[in-house]
Scaffold this motif. Structure first.
Motif, PDB file in Angstrom:
ATOM      1  N   SER A 120      67.356  34.331 -42.352  1.00  9.44           N
ATOM      2  CA  SER A 120      68.816  34.069 -42.089  1.00  9.44           C
ATOM      3  C   SER A 120      69.957  33.943 -43.351  1.00  9.44           C
ATOM      4  CB  SER A 120      68.783  32.805 -41.187  1.00  9.44           C
ATOM      5  OG  SER A 120      68.935  31.660 -42.170  1.00  9.44           O
ATOM      6  N   ARG A 121      71.125  33.841 -42.934  1.00  9.02           N
ATOM      7  CA  ARG A 121      71.977  33.785 -44.037  1.00  9.02           C
ATOM      8  C   ARG A 121      71.940  32.192 -44.957  1.00  9.02           C
ATOM      9  NH1 ARG A 121      76.731  34.051 -39.886  1.00  9.02           N
ATOM     10  NH2 ARG A 121      76.785  31.798 -39.144  1.00  9.02           N
ATOM     11  N   TYR A 122      71.200  31.318 -44.008  1.00  5.76           N
ATOM     12  CA  TYR A 122      70.867  29.920 -44.757  1.00  5.76           C
ATOM     13  C   TYR A 122      69.800  30.194 -45.654  1.00  5.76           C
ATOM     14  CZ  TYR A 122      74.347  27.909 -41.623  1.00  5.76           C
ATOM     15  OH  TYR A 122      75.428  27.725 -40.696  1.00  5.76           O
ATOM     16  N   GLY A 123      68.891  31.080 -45.699  1.00  2.00           N
ATOM     17  CA  GLY A 123      67.882  31.184 -46.337  1.00  2.00           C
ATOM     18  C   GLY A 123      66.693  31.075 -45.728  1.00  2.00           C
ATOM     19  N   ASP A 124      66.657  30.303 -44.442  1.00  2.00           N
ATOM     20  CA  ASP A 124      65.539  29.940 -43.620  1.00  2.00           C
ATOM     21  C   ASP A 124      64.774  31.132 -43.360  1.00  2.00           C
ATOM     22  OD1 ASP A 124      66.619  27.091 -43.935  1.00  2.00           O
ATOM     23  OD2 ASP A 124      67.839  27.660 -42.034  1.00  2.00           O
ATOM     24  N   PHE A 125      63.594  31.140 -43.236  1.00  4.04           N
ATOM     25  CA  PHE A 125      62.981  32.569 -42.710  1.00  4.04           C
ATOM     26  C   PHE A 125      61.604  31.938 -41.765  1.00  4.04           C
ATOM     27  CE2 PHE A 125      60.863  32.327 -46.919  1.00  4.04           C
ATOM     28  CZ  PHE A 125      59.552  32.800 -46.535  1.00  4.04           C
ATOM     29  N   THR A 126      61.116  32.964 -41.162  1.00  2.85           N
ATOM     30  CA  THR A 126      59.980  32.934 -40.265  1.00  2.85           C
ATOM     31  C   THR A 126      59.222  34.112 -40.091  1.00  2.85           C
ATOM     32  OG1 THR A 126      58.882  32.185 -38.216  1.00  2.85           O
ATOM     33  CG2 THR A 126      61.018  33.240 -38.036  1.00  2.85           C
ATOM     34  N   GLY A 127      58.031  34.362 -40.180  1.00  2.21           N
ATOM     35  CA  GLY A 127      57.374  35.398 -40.016  1.00  2.21           C
ATOM     36  C   GLY A 127      55.642  35.318 -40.514  1.00  2.21           C
ATOM     37  N   THR A 128      55.207  36.284 -41.188  1.00  2.41           N
ATOM     38  CA  THR A 128      54.156  36.208 -41.723  1.00  2.41           C
ATOM     39  C   THR A 128      53.998  36.763 -43.279  1.00  2.41           C
ATOM     40  OG1 THR A 128      53.433  38.639 -41.040  1.00  2.41           O
ATOM     41  CG2 THR A 128      53.018  36.895 -39.312  1.00  2.41           C
ATOM     42  N   PHE A 129      52.591  36.413 -43.833  1.00  2.00           N
ATOM     43  CA  PHE A 129      52.526  37.054 -45.344  1.00  2.00           C
ATOM     44  C   PHE A 129      51.119  37.184 -45.349  1.00  2.00           C
ATOM     45  CE2 PHE A 129      50.917  32.898 -45.972  1.00  2.00           C
ATOM     46  CZ  PHE A 129      50.166  32.793 -47.492  1.00  2.00           C
ATOM     47  N   TYR A 323      65.337  31.565 -35.129  1.00  2.43           N
ATOM     48  CA  TYR A 323      65.288  30.206 -35.207  1.00  2.43           C
ATOM     49  C   TYR A 323      64.462  29.415 -34.064  1.00  2.43           C
ATOM     50  CZ  TYR A 323      68.554  29.493 -39.063  1.00  2.43           C
ATOM     51  OH  TYR A 323      69.109  29.402 -40.249  1.00  2.43           O
ATOM     52  N   ASP A 324      64.507  30.258 -33.033  1.00  2.00           N
ATOM     53  CA  ASP A 324      63.627  29.469 -31.995  1.00  2.00           C
ATOM     54  C   ASP A 324      62.220  29.526 -32.624  1.00  2.00           C
ATOM     55  OD1 ASP A 324      65.867  29.298 -30.227  1.00  2.00           O
ATOM     56  OD2 ASP A 324      65.420  31.068 -29.031  1.00  2.00           O
ATOM     57  N   GLU A 325      61.744  30.234 -32.965  1.00  2.00           N
ATOM     58  CA  GLU A 325      60.296  30.359 -33.681  1.00  2.00           C
ATOM     59  C   GLU A 325      60.252  29.419 -34.670  1.00  2.00           C
ATOM     60  OE1 GLU A 325      57.663  34.038 -34.150  1.00  2.00           O
ATOM     61  OE2 GLU A 325      58.535  33.834 -36.233  1.00  2.00           O
ATOM     62  N   LEU A 326      61.353  29.130 -35.369  1.00  2.00           N
ATOM     63  CA  LEU A 326      61.354  28.317 -36.574  1.00  2.00           C
ATOM     64  C   LEU A 326      61.108  26.968 -36.118  1.00  2.00           C
ATOM     65  CD1 LEU A 326      63.943  29.528 -39.108  1.00  2.00           C
ATOM     66  CD2 LEU A 326      61.685  28.713 -39.660  1.00  2.00           C
ATOM     67  N   LEU A 327      61.793  26.481 -34.924  1.00  2.04           N
ATOM     68  CA  LEU A 327      61.909  25.285 -34.074  1.00  2.04           C
ATOM     69  C   LEU A 327      60.443  24.860 -33.846  1.00  2.04           C
ATOM     70  CD1 LEU A 327      65.211  25.194 -32.359  1.00  2.04           C
ATOM     71  CD2 LEU A 327      64.391  23.310 -33.900  1.00  2.04           C
ATOM     72  N   ASP A 328      59.764  26.007 -33.012  1.00  2.00           N
ATOM     73  CA  ASP A 328      58.268  25.794 -32.530  1.00  2.00           C
ATOM     74  C   ASP A 328      57.406  25.415 -33.786  1.00  2.00           C
ATOM     75  OD1 ASP A 328      59.224  26.133 -29.832  1.00  2.00           O
ATOM     76  OD2 ASP A 328      58.713  28.365 -29.742  1.00  2.00           O
ATOM     77  N   ARG A 329      57.558  26.459 -34.659  1.00  2.00           N
ATOM     78  CA  ARG A 329      56.709  25.947 -35.890  1.00  2.00           C
ATOM     79  C   ARG A 329      56.834  24.942 -36.690  1.00  2.00           C
ATOM     80  NH1 ARG A 329      55.988  32.050 -38.324  1.00  2.00           N
ATOM     81  NH2 ARG A 329      54.445  32.761 -36.887  1.00  2.00           N
ATOM     82  N   ARG A 464      68.322  23.230 -35.056  1.00  2.00           N
ATOM     83  CA  ARG A 464      68.894  23.192 -33.783  1.00  2.00           C
ATOM     84  C   ARG A 464      70.663  23.502 -34.183  1.00  2.00           C
ATOM     85  NH1 ARG A 464      65.467  19.296 -31.652  1.00  2.00           N
ATOM     86  NH2 ARG A 464      67.079  17.482 -32.101  1.00  2.00           N
ATOM     87  N   GLU A 465      71.030  22.795 -35.002  1.00  2.00           N
ATOM     88  CA  GLU A 465      72.636  23.189 -35.478  1.00  2.00           C
ATOM     89  C   GLU A 465      72.821  24.293 -35.975  1.00  2.00           C
ATOM     90  OE1 GLU A 465      75.756  21.074 -38.319  1.00  2.00           O
ATOM     91  OE2 GLU A 465      73.869  20.188 -38.176  1.00  2.00           O
ATOM     92  N   ARG A 466      71.863  24.861 -36.565  1.00  2.00           N
ATOM     93  CA  ARG A 466      72.127  26.217 -37.509  1.00  2.00           C
ATOM     94  C   ARG A 466      71.914  27.314 -36.378  1.00  2.00           C
ATOM     95  NH1 ARG A 466      68.907  25.359 -43.088  1.00  2.00           N
ATOM     96  NH2 ARG A 466      70.273  23.840 -43.996  1.00  2.00           N
ATOM     97  N   ARG A 467      70.915  26.895 -35.456  1.00  2.00           N
ATOM     98  CA  ARG A 467      70.552  27.999 -34.340  1.00  2.00           C
ATOM     99  C   ARG A 467      71.740  28.245 -33.440  1.00  2.00           C
ATOM    100  NH1 ARG A 467      70.577  30.926 -30.474  1.00  2.00           N
ATOM    101  NH2 ARG A 467      68.945  31.430 -29.134  1.00  2.00           N
ATOM    102  N   SER A 468      72.497  27.206 -32.867  1.00  2.00           N
ATOM    103  CA  SER A 468      73.708  27.064 -32.164  1.00  2.00           C
ATOM    104  C   SER A 468      74.733  28.063 -32.589  1.00  2.00           C
ATOM    105  CB  SER A 468      74.423  25.652 -31.968  1.00  2.00           C
ATOM    106  OG  SER A 468      74.846  25.288 -33.226  1.00  2.00           O
ATOM    107  N   GLU A 469      74.894  28.372 -33.968  1.00  2.00           N
ATOM    108  CA  GLU A 469      75.660  29.598 -34.552  1.00  2.00           C
ATOM    109  C   GLU A 469      75.420  30.811 -34.053  1.00  2.00           C
ATOM    110  OE1 GLU A 469      76.247  29.124 -38.458  1.00  2.00           O
ATOM    111  OE2 GLU A 469      76.099  26.923 -38.601  1.00  2.00           O
ATOM    112  N   PHE A 470      74.498  31.084 -33.332  1.00  2.00           N
ATOM    113  CA  PHE A 470      73.983  32.642 -33.124  1.00  2.00           C
ATOM    114  C   PHE A 470      73.789  32.772 -31.701  1.00  2.00           C
ATOM    115  CE2 PHE A 470      72.503  31.186 -37.348  1.00  2.00           C
ATOM    116  CZ  PHE A 470      73.277  32.244 -38.155  1.00  2.00           C
ATOM    117  N   GLY A 471      74.651  31.912 -30.842  1.00  2.00           N
ATOM    118  CA  GLY A 471      74.522  32.079 -29.352  1.00  2.00           C
ATOM    119  C   GLY A 471      73.461  31.021 -28.808  1.00  2.00           C
ATOM    120  N   PRO A 472      73.595  30.938 -27.503  1.00  2.00           N
ATOM    121  CA  PRO A 472      72.797  30.058 -26.694  1.00  2.00           C
ATOM    122  C   PRO A 472      71.355  30.403 -26.586  1.00  2.00           C
ATOM    123  CG  PRO A 472      73.985  31.451 -25.183  1.00  2.00           C
ATOM    124  CD  PRO A 472      74.464  31.512 -26.579  1.00  2.00           C
ATOM    125  N   ALA A 473      70.591  29.571 -26.821  1.00  2.00           N
ATOM    126  CA  ALA A 473      68.897  29.742 -26.481  1.00  2.00           C
ATOM    127  C   ALA A 473      68.691  29.946 -25.224  1.00  2.00           C
ATOM    128  CB  ALA A 473      68.261  28.438 -27.308  1.00  2.00           C
TER     129      ALA A 473
END
Length: 480
Positions: A120-129, A323-329, A464-473
């Motif tokens: 994301s533009r905030y530098g947060d990420f989720t995925g695999t390595f 961000y939904d996946e980030l919240l879960d993890r 959650r605050e950052r997630r809200s900028e990208f539409g409703p979950a």
């Protein structure tokens, strides 16, 4: 027979020289009439006056001058009406447009072979390595990276935590990455990645008209009429540029988007240094993009890359899903092992009495660390009769005793001791009152590890605050 030839023609002798006595002799053969010279067989023209000579010469000079002017005008008209092709800045423009677009995107899909993440533009990420030929879940938030590793990998990475079972979240830093044999890192943000790319594209060695089989940029200036190199990159019509680090590909269609770039463009290991500090050129600004209209084509020769970074801009909805996946993890970060903590353990000491069981071990830390101890106890073969824990902060590299104790095993210990005493009395009577000793076996096991404190609730609130900028979950998960 003699050949048939016309008889000689006799006429008056031209000129003033002497001739035969009868005034006749061979005459010059008459030629065609000419208005620009003497007529053969006629009298010579009168000499030209000086004034007439000047007029003739002046007229000839004027005629030459007019012809020269006409020639220059013709060349000028031809040059201005032709198409010289795009300028150097126009050749560069699609790539600058793509790099600037990447930097302004809400998020990107980043895949360099080691990491497959949504950033994301905030530098947060989720995925695999990938590490040791296995892929693991990974996240990053507020600059801290966590990976979920299996027990075997944790034991190799943190030998002192060999008693770890199952999967554990581990904070990754330089020490942990080295232990996992992973050199690559994910850029800090799309904007930081954009700066690095722009630095490479604005380098003196960048070539925007390379041959498709080129392995290095050309040092020659683009020829007149040159155009961007068109290729088909993994099925997508694309434009290709060559930097000192390798080839960069952007979509051929406007608006141009980045498709692929060499990892070395980010690390600066090859070609010019391509770091954020080198991106101060005026060309890195959004206003420097030069527009140039080109006809649509179907791409050029097919090319593919077996190493490097594949990129794609994400929509706001796709970033929201990340961000939904980030919240879960993030909710699973109740205990995070510190992959940077280097600990050495001494021989543990375990002691149980009728009231208390304790566990102690000497721990040597190689740097400031937060060390956690969890101990469990077994009494007379019964496991899990008691347990304790402790967390000790090491402010510097030092050795300290870390220990904990519990009274929860006391009931089991007292009951086991009473049974042992009763058995001893029976044996003593059988031996005629001989003294018989008795004891209760016990055992303690401790797990020592470096840990990272994570404020799970605060982390969830930030995400959650950052997630809200990208539409409703979906399903109102933003309120969870």
């Amino acid at each position: 027979m003699a050949p048939s030839t016309p008889p000689p023609h006799w006429g008056p002798v031209l000129g003033t020289g002497s001739g035969p006595a009868n005034g006749y002799g061979p005459a010059s053969t008459p030629g065609p009439a000419s208005t620009s010279g003497p007529v053969w067989g006629a009298a010579a023209p009168a000499p030209m006056s000086g004034r007439n000579k000047r007029l003739v010469l002046g007229g000839l000079g004027g005629l030459v001058a007019l012809l020269l002017v006409a020639g220059i005008a013709f060349v000028a008209v031809q040059g201005s009406s032709g198409d010289d092709g795009p300028s150097a800045e126009q050749l560069r423009a699609p790539f600058l447009e793509a790099a600037n677009s990447l930097g302004a995107a809400p998020g990107i899909d980043y895949d360099d072979g080691t990491y497959q993440v949504k950033l994301s533009r905030y530098g947060d990420f989720t995925g695999t390595f990938e590490a040791r030929f296995t892929r693991y879940p990974i996240i990053r938030t507020d600059g801290v990276t966590y990976a979920q590793l299996d027990a075997a990998t944790v034991s190799r990475l943190l030998p002192y935590a060999s008693t770890t079972t199952g999967k554990s979240w581990v904070r990754l830093g330089d020490v942990a990455y080295a232990g996992l044999f992973v050199d690559a890192r994910v850029p800090d943000s799309p904007e930081a990645l954009s700066r690095r790319i722009l630095a490479g594209l604005n380098g003196a060695d960048a070539d925007f008209t390379p041959p498709t089989d080129s392995a290095a940029p050309s040092t020659a200036e683009p020829s007149s009429g040159a155009s961007n190199t068109s290729v088909t990159f993994e099925g997508t019509p694309a434009l290709m540029a060559m930097t000192g680090a390798g080839a960069v590909y952007v979509t051929e269609a406007s608006p141009h988007k980045l498709l692929h770039l060499p990892v070395e463009l980010l690390t600066g290991e090859s070609g010019q240094e391509a770091g954020p500090d080198t991106a101060g050129s005026a060309r890195t600004g959004q206003t420097d993009v030069v527009s140039f209209s080109r006809p649509r084509t179907s791409g050029g020769p097919a090319v593919a890359a077996f190493a490097g970074v594949n990129l794609a801009e994400l929509s706001t909805g796709q970033v929201g899903d990340a961000y939904d996946e980030l919240l879960d993890r993030g909710r699973a970060l109740t205990e995070v092992l510190d992959g940077e903590a280097g600990l050495a353990l001494g021989r543990p000491k375990v002691k149980c009495t009728l009231s208390t069981c304790s566990y102690q071990v000497k721990v040597t830390a190689d740097a400031a660390s937060r060390v956690a101890l969890t101990a469990t106890f077994e009494v007379d073969g019964k496991k899990g009769v008691g347990g304790c824990s402790a967390v000790v902060t090491f402010t510097t590299s030092q050795a300290r005793t870390v220990g904990c104790s519990t009274k929860s095993a006391a009931p089991e210990m007292k009951a086991a001791m009473a049974d042992a005493r009763a058995d001893a009395l029976v044996r003593s009577r059988a031996l005629g009152g001989a003294r018989v000793s008795y004891s209760v076996p016990y055992y303690g096991e401790g797990r020592v590890r470096g840990v990272v404190p994570v404020g799970v609730k605060k982390l969830a609130s930030t995400l959650r605050e950052r997630r809200s900028e990208f539409g409703p979950a979906p399903g109102g998960s933003e309120a969870r």
